[in-house]
Design an enzyme around this catalytic site. Structure first.
Site, PDB file in Angstrom:
ATOM      1  N   GLN A  90     -85.350 -79.909  86.614  1.00 49.85           N
ATOM      2  CA  GLN A  90     -85.027 -80.823  87.718  1.00 49.85           C
ATOM      3  C   GLN A  90     -83.557 -80.757  88.126  1.00 49.85           C
ATOM      4  OE1 GLN A  90     -87.182 -82.274  89.475  1.00 49.85           O
ATOM      5  NE2 GLN A  90     -88.962 -82.156  88.138  1.00 49.85           N
ATOM      6  N   LYS A 109     -89.523 -74.672  91.732  1.00 49.97           N
ATOM      7  CA  LYS A 109     -88.860 -75.936  92.115  1.00 49.97           C
ATOM      8  C   LYS A 109     -87.561 -75.661  92.877  1.00 49.97           C
ATOM      9  CE  LYS A 109     -90.586 -78.259  87.992  1.00 49.97           C
ATOM     10  NZ  LYS A 109     -91.545 -79.338  88.197  1.00 49.97           N
TER      11      LYS A 109
HETATM   12  N1  PMP Z   1     -89.309 -80.145  82.623  1.00 42.33           N
HETATM   13  C1  PMP Z   1     -89.163 -81.006  83.620  1.00 42.33           C
HETATM   14  C2  PMP Z   1     -88.072 -82.037  83.540  1.00 42.33           C
HETATM   15  C3  PMP Z   1     -90.025 -80.949  84.719  1.00 42.33           C
HETATM   16  O1  PMP Z   1     -89.896 -81.827  85.703  1.00 42.33           O
HETATM   17  C4  PMP Z   1     -91.028 -79.955  84.746  1.00 42.33           C
HETATM   18  C5  PMP Z   1     -92.004 -79.857  85.916  1.00 42.33           C
HETATM   19  N2  PMP Z   1     -92.488 -81.045  86.397  1.00 42.33           N
HETATM   20  C6  PMP Z   1     -91.112 -79.072  83.685  1.00 42.33           C
HETATM   21  C7  PMP Z   1     -90.240 -79.183  82.635  1.00 42.33           C
HETATM   22  C8  PMP Z   1     -92.159 -78.008  83.641  1.00 42.33           C
HETATM   23  O2  PMP Z   1     -91.964 -77.081  84.650  1.00 42.33           O
HETATM   24  P1  PMP Z   1     -93.078 -75.952  84.888  1.00 42.33           P
HETATM   25  O3  PMP Z   1     -94.345 -76.685  85.122  1.00 42.33           O
HETATM   26  O4  PMP Z   1     -92.582 -75.221  86.086  1.00 42.33           O
HETATM   27  O5  PMP Z   1     -93.105 -75.136  83.654  1.00 42.33           O
END
Ligand code: PMP
Length: 396
Positions: free
Chosen positions: A190, A213
């Protein structure tokens, strides 16, 4: 910022869309879609292995993508940038290959996303490592009485919470970690899209983030690791590209980062990520952050004036995320109402069930902001929340 929004074709296809779920995944600008399409149309080939020109060109682009990530986070060397599928896989890689033994302590915070929690629980069950917790205060900030001990070998902590938006004090944590010789892994999922990250200035050992993201494609993530840390870690997967010499009995491995990139990598996605990071840098991370915080502060002020609305996470300087509940209104009902007005928000446990329970709820609603959002988006969102909450309360 109007020009920035115009760079996102999703809003040309869906001009009515108010998209407030960028913390889950961000939309893609033309530059990223064009880079992907150009690669597949003009430059497509495998990397590393062949000596024909298109393969050499693809290898060059893949390397350029790694160099772009290196600059984006100010790593010392491209060898410290491992391509993974996403943040989850980056954290998983460290949890499986960092040297941890029975009785070693791993320090996590109560803010963690399931991605930076479940892998450590699995390891606790399998290897007998011990999990310790940094507490969260009522405003979402961390309690800085940090439970380090001589047994702490690793701290795995989020940079920005996906629920409360809290920006954690990484430098302070690193300082304490160094006193006991612990390594620090930061979950930057984030943070990377919203603030400039300098892994050398932070002096951290690992940094994980997701391309999708940061306005990039899905299927590509990054694990930054300090060279000496990566050198000490064994590979997680065996196969092509990660080996040096292979005999029937045994093999030797490449040095990082290739040691951790077994098989044909996601070349196209890496090239798309490169385009996304160039896009983000051309907008300017400071300008993006300023804009997103302006939207956050308008939304927060307006939400606070709604009867029964409670905001989870009010720490100063938080990221562009506002999570809230409204008395008597189930977040899922609210989200369904908003969806009928073409407004997309996230609801549920937000992949952080223990944290939501810490704040006394099982589900909440979350709006998150990105470079393409506008003040009009915020206005439509607030008006729809006000109206929707009223209608839902009447219908109960
Ligand atoms: N850590 C945080 C703080 C997140 O917000 C997210 C996604 N919502 C993730 C890890 C995991 O990311 P990903 O699903 O792209 O692996």
């Amino acid at each position: 910022m109007k020009q920035v929004r115009d760079a996102f074709p999703i809003f040309r296809h869906h001009p009515e869309l108010v998209y407030l779920d960028s913390a889950a995944t961000a939309h893609k600008p033309d530059a990223v879609i064009d880079a992907l399409s150009q690669f597949y149309a003009k430059d497509y080939a495998t990397v590393h292995r062949a000596i024909y020109r298109s393969s050499m060109r693809a290898t060059e682009l893949y390397h350029e993508a790694r160099e772009t990530v290196r600059r984006f986070i100010n790593a010392d060397s491209v060898d410290e940038v491992v391509f993974t599928r996403n943040t989850t896989e980056s954290i998983h890689l460290v949890s499986r290959t960092f040297d941890l033994k029975r009785g070693d302590e791993v320090l996590l915070s109560e803010l963690e996303h399931h991605s930076n929690l479940v892998p450590w629980q699995m390891l606790a069950q399998e290897k007998g490592i011990v999990l310790k917790w940094i507490k969260v205060l009522d405003n979402g900030a961390l309690d800085l009485s940090l439970p380090f001990s001589e047994k702490t070998k690793l701290v795995a902590i989020t940079h920005v919470s996906n629920v409360t938006g809290t920006v954690t004090p990484i430098q302070e944590i690193v300082r304490e970690a160094r006193r006991v010789g612990a390594a620090v892994l930061v979950d930057g999922a984030q943070a990377a899209p919203h603030m400039s990250v300098d892994v050398q200035a932070l002096d951290i050992d690992f940094y994980a983030f997701s391309g999708h993201k940061c306005y990039g494609p899905t299927g590509i993530g990054v694990l930054y690791g300090k060279r000496e840390r990566l050198m000490a870690m064994p590979p997680l997967q065996g196969g092509g590209a990660m080996v040096d010499r292979v005999d029937f009995e045994k093999s030797t491995y490449q040095e990082p980062p290739l040691r951790f990139e077994a098989g044909t990598p996601m070349v196209g996605s890496a090239i798309g990520l490169m385009a996304a990071l160039h896009f983000l840098l051309s907008v300017g991370l400071n300008r993006a952050a300023e804009w997103e915080h302006r939207l956050l502060s308008i939304a927060t002020n307006r939400l606070e004036s709604i009867d029964g609305c409670r905001i989870i996470g009010t720490a100063p300087g938080k990221g562009p995320i506002v999570t809230f509940t409204i008395d008597g209104v189930h977040p899922l009902d609210l989200a369904a109402w908003l969806d009928c007005q073409n407004i997309a928000i996230r609801t549920g446990h937000l992949c952080a069930q223990p944290l939501l329970r810490r704040f006394g709820c099982e589900a909440a609603a979350r709006a998150s902001f990105a470079v393409y959002n506008t003040e009009e988006d915020v206005e439509r969102f607030i008006q729809a929340v006000q109206k929707g909450a009223g209608e839902i309360l009447i219908s109960r």
